[in-house]
Scaffold this active site. Structure first.
Site, PDB file in Angstrom:
ATOM      1  N   GLN A 174       2.612   5.765   4.807  1.00 16.59           N
ATOM      2  CA  GLN A 174       3.554   4.741   4.326  1.00 16.59           C
ATOM      3  C   GLN A 174       4.728   4.644   5.298  1.00 16.59           C
ATOM      4  OE1 GLN A 174       4.065   5.236  -0.263  1.00 16.59           O
ATOM      5  NE2 GLN A 174       3.314   7.176   0.502  1.00 16.59           N
ATOM      6  N   ASN A 175       4.739   5.540   6.286  1.00 17.06           N
ATOM      7  CA  ASN A 175       5.884   5.589   7.199  1.00 17.06           C
ATOM      8  C   ASN A 175       5.796   4.512   8.272  1.00 17.06           C
ATOM      9  OD1 ASN A 175       6.548   7.747   5.674  1.00 17.06           O
ATOM     10  ND2 ASN A 175       6.012   9.297   7.179  1.00 17.06           N
ATOM     11  N   VAL A 176       6.966   4.051   8.675  1.00 15.10           N
ATOM     12  CA  VAL A 176       7.034   2.959   9.660  1.00 15.10           C
ATOM     13  C   VAL A 176       7.514   3.489  11.007  1.00 15.10           C
ATOM     14  CG1 VAL A 176       7.432   1.198   7.872  1.00 15.10           C
ATOM     15  CG2 VAL A 176       9.410   2.362   8.906  1.00 15.10           C
ATOM     16  N   ASP A 177       7.643   4.844  11.125  1.00 20.80           N
ATOM     17  CA  ASP A 177       8.342   5.428  12.285  1.00 20.80           C
ATOM     18  C   ASP A 177       7.461   5.730  13.496  1.00 20.80           C
ATOM     19  OD1 ASP A 177       6.984   7.836  11.546  1.00 20.80           O
ATOM     20  OD2 ASP A 177       8.655   8.436  10.250  1.00 20.80           O
ATOM     21  N   HIS A 194       2.545   0.351   5.431  1.00 18.14           N
ATOM     22  CA  HIS A 194       3.775  -0.442   5.274  1.00 18.14           C
ATOM     23  C   HIS A 194       4.283  -0.972   6.606  1.00 18.14           C
ATOM     24  CE1 HIS A 194       4.600   1.755   1.191  1.00 18.14           C
ATOM     25  NE2 HIS A 194       3.633   0.858   1.108  1.00 18.14           N
ATOM     26  N   CYS A 240       7.610 -12.711  14.696  1.00 15.23           N
ATOM     27  CA  CYS A 240       8.249 -14.025  14.559  1.00 15.23           C
ATOM     28  C   CYS A 240       7.982 -14.576  13.155  1.00 15.23           C
ATOM     29  CB  CYS A 240       7.665 -14.967  15.623  1.00 15.23           C
ATOM     30  SG  CYS A 240       8.209 -16.673  15.429  1.00 15.23           S
ATOM     31  N   CYS A 243       5.518 -17.993  13.901  1.00 14.92           N
ATOM     32  CA  CYS A 243       4.121 -17.941  14.377  1.00 14.92           C
ATOM     33  C   CYS A 243       3.502 -16.555  14.250  1.00 14.92           C
ATOM     34  CB  CYS A 243       4.040 -18.431  15.822  1.00 14.92           C
ATOM     35  SG  CYS A 243       4.706 -17.234  17.003  1.00 14.92           S
ATOM     36  N   THR A 294       5.405  12.447  -0.129  1.00 10.07           N
ATOM     37  CA  THR A 294       5.642  11.148  -0.779  1.00 10.07           C
ATOM     38  C   THR A 294       6.011  11.365  -2.241  1.00 10.07           C
ATOM     39  OG1 THR A 294       4.682   9.012  -1.448  1.00 10.07           O
ATOM     40  CG2 THR A 294       3.124  10.824  -1.086  1.00 10.07           C
ATOM     41  N   SER A 295       6.938  10.525  -2.736  1.00 13.54           N
ATOM     42  CA  SER A 295       7.368  10.642  -4.133  1.00 13.54           C
ATOM     43  C   SER A 295       6.311  10.095  -5.088  1.00 13.54           C
ATOM     44  CB  SER A 295       8.697   9.909  -4.329  1.00 13.54           C
ATOM     45  OG  SER A 295       8.555   8.555  -3.944  1.00 13.54           O
TER      46      SER A 295
HETATM   47  C1  BJW Z   1       9.479  16.271   1.564  1.00 15.01           C
HETATM   48  C2  BJW Z   1      10.318  16.878   2.474  1.00 15.01           C
HETATM   49  C3  BJW Z   1       9.721  17.754   3.417  1.00 15.01           C
HETATM   50  C4  BJW Z   1      11.511  15.642   1.198  1.00 15.01           C
HETATM   51  N1  BJW Z   1       8.418  17.945   3.405  1.00 15.01           N
HETATM   52  N2  BJW Z   1       8.184  16.465   1.566  1.00 15.01           N
HETATM   53  C5  BJW Z   1       2.124  -0.994  -9.995  1.00 15.01           C
HETATM   54  C6  BJW Z   1       3.025  -0.430 -10.866  1.00 15.01           C
HETATM   55  C7  BJW Z   1       4.394  -0.632 -10.700  1.00 15.01           C
HETATM   56  C8  BJW Z   1       4.906  -1.407  -9.665  1.00 15.01           C
HETATM   57  C9  BJW Z   1       4.002  -1.969  -8.779  1.00 15.01           C
HETATM   58  C10 BJW Z   1       2.639  -1.764  -8.953  1.00 15.01           C
HETATM   59  N3  BJW Z   1       2.001  -2.398  -7.945  1.00 15.01           N
HETATM   60  C11 BJW Z   1       2.933  -2.987  -7.131  1.00 15.01           C
HETATM   61  C12 BJW Z   1       4.166  -2.745  -7.632  1.00 15.01           C
HETATM   62  C13 BJW Z   1       5.456  -3.213  -7.055  1.00 15.01           C
HETATM   63  C14 BJW Z   1       5.957  -2.376  -5.900  1.00 15.01           C
HETATM   64  C15 BJW Z   1       6.189  -0.954  -6.402  1.00 15.01           C
HETATM   65  O1  BJW Z   1       5.396  -0.061  -6.207  1.00 15.01           O
HETATM   66  N4  BJW Z   1       7.336  -0.723  -7.039  1.00 15.01           N
HETATM   67  C16 BJW Z   1       7.659   0.611  -7.559  1.00 15.01           C
HETATM   68  C17 BJW Z   1       8.858   1.162  -6.815  1.00 15.01           C
HETATM   69  C18 BJW Z   1       7.903   0.509  -9.022  1.00 15.01           C
HETATM   70  N5  BJW Z   1       5.060  -2.402  -4.775  1.00 15.01           N
HETATM   71  C19 BJW Z   1       5.078  -3.387  -3.877  1.00 15.01           C
HETATM   72  O2  BJW Z   1       5.806  -4.346  -4.007  1.00 15.01           O
HETATM   73  C20 BJW Z   1       4.089  -3.321  -2.737  1.00 15.01           C
HETATM   74  N6  BJW Z   1       3.401  -4.547  -2.632  1.00 15.01           N
HETATM   75  C21 BJW Z   1       2.428  -4.901  -3.467  1.00 15.01           C
HETATM   76  O3  BJW Z   1       1.993  -4.173  -4.315  1.00 15.01           O
HETATM   77  O4  BJW Z   1       1.976  -6.174  -3.255  1.00 15.01           O
HETATM   78  C22 BJW Z   1       1.105  -6.774  -4.188  1.00 15.01           C
HETATM   79  C23 BJW Z   1       0.838  -8.174  -3.666  1.00 15.01           C
HETATM   80  C24 BJW Z   1      -0.467  -8.602  -3.550  1.00 15.01           C
HETATM   81  C25 BJW Z   1      -0.717  -9.905  -3.070  1.00 15.01           C
HETATM   82  C26 BJW Z   1       0.343 -10.748  -2.728  1.00 15.01           C
HETATM   83  C27 BJW Z   1       1.648 -10.307  -2.846  1.00 15.01           C
HETATM   84  C28 BJW Z   1       1.893  -9.005  -3.324  1.00 15.01           C
HETATM   85  C29 BJW Z   1       4.834  -3.143  -1.408  1.00 15.01           C
HETATM   86  C30 BJW Z   1       5.558  -1.853  -1.325  1.00 15.01           C
HETATM   87  C31 BJW Z   1       6.382  -1.837  -0.042  1.00 15.01           C
HETATM   88  C32 BJW Z   1       7.288  -0.596   0.052  1.00 15.01           C
HETATM   89  N7  BJW Z   1       8.214  -0.777   1.114  1.00 15.01           N
HETATM   90  C33 BJW Z   1       9.075   0.329   1.484  1.00 15.01           C
HETATM   91  C34 BJW Z   1      10.038  -0.139   2.598  1.00 15.01           C
HETATM   92  C35 BJW Z   1       9.282  -0.258   3.919  1.00 15.01           C
HETATM   93  C36 BJW Z   1      10.181  -0.735   5.024  1.00 15.01           C
HETATM   94  C37 BJW Z   1      11.286   0.230   5.316  1.00 15.01           C
HETATM   95  O5  BJW Z   1      11.047   1.297   5.909  1.00 15.01           O
HETATM   96  O6  BJW Z   1      12.435  -0.087   4.981  1.00 15.01           O
HETATM   97  O7  BJW Z   1       8.289   1.430   1.903  1.00 15.01           O
HETATM   98  S1  BJW Z   1       9.998   0.986   0.091  1.00 15.01           S
HETATM   99  C38 BJW Z   1       9.887   2.662   0.605  1.00 15.01           C
HETATM  100  O8  BJW Z   1       9.109   3.406  -0.378  1.00 15.01           O
HETATM  101  C39 BJW Z   1       9.054   2.653   1.899  1.00 15.01           C
HETATM  102  C40 BJW Z   1       8.169   3.842   1.699  1.00 15.01           C
HETATM  103  O9  BJW Z   1       7.020   3.735   2.513  1.00 15.01           O
HETATM  104  C41 BJW Z   1       7.863   3.773   0.218  1.00 15.01           C
HETATM  105  C42 BJW Z   1       7.373   5.058  -0.369  1.00 15.01           C
HETATM  106  O10 BJW Z   1       8.334   6.053  -0.247  1.00 15.01           O
HETATM  107  P1  BJW Z   1       7.891   7.534   0.154  1.00 15.01           P
HETATM  108  O11 BJW Z   1       7.279   7.523   1.493  1.00 15.01           O
HETATM  109  O12 BJW Z   1       7.116   8.116  -0.941  1.00 15.01           O
HETATM  110  O13 BJW Z   1       9.300   8.242   0.337  1.00 15.01           O
HETATM  111  P2  BJW Z   1      10.315   8.741  -0.787  1.00 15.01           P
HETATM  112  O14 BJW Z   1      11.629   8.772  -0.164  1.00 15.01           O
HETATM  113  O15 BJW Z   1      10.168   8.003  -2.048  1.00 15.01           O
HETATM  114  O16 BJW Z   1       9.834  10.226  -1.103  1.00 15.01           O
HETATM  115  C43 BJW Z   1      10.010  11.262  -0.164  1.00 15.01           C
HETATM  116  C44 BJW Z   1       9.358  12.520  -0.709  1.00 15.01           C
HETATM  117  O17 BJW Z   1       9.395  13.499   0.307  1.00 15.01           O
HETATM  118  C45 BJW Z   1      10.072  13.121  -1.937  1.00 15.01           C
HETATM  119  O18 BJW Z   1       9.122  13.378  -2.948  1.00 15.01           O
HETATM  120  C46 BJW Z   1      10.663  14.430  -1.402  1.00 15.01           C
HETATM  121  O19 BJW Z   1      10.643  15.476  -2.345  1.00 15.01           O
HETATM  122  C47 BJW Z   1       9.724  14.726  -0.261  1.00 15.01           C
HETATM  123  N8  BJW Z   1      10.274  15.558   0.821  1.00 15.01           N
HETATM  124  N9  BJW Z   1      11.622  16.542   2.291  1.00 15.01           N
HETATM  125  C48 BJW Z   1       7.664  17.347   2.529  1.00 15.01           C
HETATM  126  N10 BJW Z   1      10.490  18.432   4.400  1.00 15.01           N
END
Ligand code: BJW
Length: 262
Positions: A114-117, A132, A140, A143, A206-207
């Site tokens: 899920q990381n963009v880095d 992601h 763009c 286009c 991931t959370s």
């Molecule tokens: C450690 C550590 C160490 C700390 N070692 N661990 C079903 C149910 C409910 C809602 C939805 C659903 N389906 C879709 C949704 C809506 C939505 C969603 O999920 N919302 C929820 C929040 C409720 N999803 C979407 O909108 C997605 N799109 C979609 O479903 O489209 C459907 C569609 C179909 C057709 C047409 C149109 C639409 C898109 C989701 C996009 C997420 N984008 C982001 C931003 C990306 C750009 C950016 O970088 O800014 O992605 S949000 C952010 O969260 C980012 C991450 O990839 C993502 C996940 O976060 P991640 O990676 O889990 O990080 P954290 O910070 O949450 O957790 C870190 C963890 O690490 C923690 O647990 C720590 O404990 C741990 N940790 N140190 C190991 N050293």
């Protein structure tokens, strides 16, 4: 934890098709901020989880970009520069070694991130699926041409697209997936294919709250895969996995690799 490390090493050694899902936590030890997670007493305010300081609704949605393209672009360029400056940590390099070991015995290995880095690629991982998108690449709005801005801050916010000079509305946006946007078709196709065959699924850093990625583990488990989580905190999936390794990925993954070597 030693027994669990050995147990996971044995699962990796015998799996035919390994799927790893990573999130922001795996890059935390590279100095990149997570989005969510508990406050960490040892870190200053400007290193705590991003969504504690910034509002995702004002930054990580297409509506936010339409309302404030300059502000959103500037924030993403700040984060882009941070990602470019970051280096992979032992968690990333351990996964690259696990991939190499799997390839050596013709087992399948797919890393869904899920990381963009781009730190997995920088660490040498080859089969990486960017769920992601990537913050290193921009595109763009007119286009869809992809561009890779250089190492310096972008010269303007928003940056006009050079590919569409006559289109006044053509600007660059980060090539990431915002809330409400669909994940890239090719990434979802590769994910479906990997989950269908996977017999070992590891969820790391991931959370497990953002969908669809948060539900991949259920698909894998439903197909009979063993499941493992590595995270210092409990998450919604912690109680359903076969093995929960409560620790930092930069510490736990090298121990697993050590067990594989031994
Ligand atoms: C450690 C550590 C160490 C700390 N070692 N661990 C079903 C149910 C409910 C809602 C939805 C659903 N389906 C879709 C949704 C809506 C939505 C969603 O999920 N919302 C929820 C929040 C409720 N999803 C979407 O909108 C997605 N799109 C979609 O479903 O489209 C459907 C569609 C179909 C057709 C047409 C149109 C639409 C898109 C989701 C996009 C997420 N984008 C982001 C931003 C990306 C750009 C950016 O970088 O800014 O992605 S949000 C952010 O969260 C980012 C991450 O990839 C993502 C996940 O976060 P991640 O990676 O889990 O990080 P954290 O910070 O949450 O957790 C870190 C963890 O690490 C923690 O647990 C720590 O404990 C741990 N940790 N140190 C190991 N050293």
């Amino acid at each position: 934890m030693d027994d669990q490390i050995d147990q996971v090493a044995e699962m990796i050694r015998t799996a035919e098709s390994i799927v790893v899902l990573t999130g922001a936590g795996i890059s935390a030890e590279s100095g990149l901020r997570t989005f969510r997670g508990a406050s960490q007493a040892d870190l200053p305010a400007n290193m705590q989880a991003l969504w504690k300081e910034f509002d995702p609704i004002k930054l990580a949605t297409p509506e936010a970009f339409d309302a404030d393209p300059a502000g959103v672009s500037k924030w993403y360029d700040w984060r882009r520069l941070g990602c470019l400056a970051a280096e992979p940590n032992p968690g990333h390099t351990s996964l690259a070694e696990i991939e190499r070991r799997a390839a050596a015995r013709s087992a399948r290995f797919t890393l869904l991130t899920q990381n963009v880095d781009r730190l997995h690629q920088k660490a040498g991982c080859r089969n990486v699926v960017e769920l992601h998108g990537s913050i290193i690449q921009w595109r763009c709005t007119s286009c869809e041409t992809k561009v890779t801005p250089g190492l310096d801050p972008m010269p303007a916010f928003p940056q006009r697209s050079s590919c569409c000079p006559t289109d006044q509305k053509a600007i660059l946006r980060p090539d990431v997936v915002w809330f409400g946007e669909a994940l890239p078709f090719e990434a979802l196709r590769a994910t479906d294919e990997a989950l269908a065959t996977c017999d070992l699924f590891l969820s790391i850093g991931t959370s497990s709250v953002v969908h669809p990625a948060a539900s991949f583990i259920q698909v894998a488990a439903g197909n009979g895969a063993h499941t493992v989580e590595i995270n210092p905190e409990a998450t919604p999936i912690s109680r359903m996995v076969d093995v929960s390794l409560r620790g930092k990925s930069g510490e736990v993954l090298p121990r697993i690799v050590e067990a594989l070597r031994g």
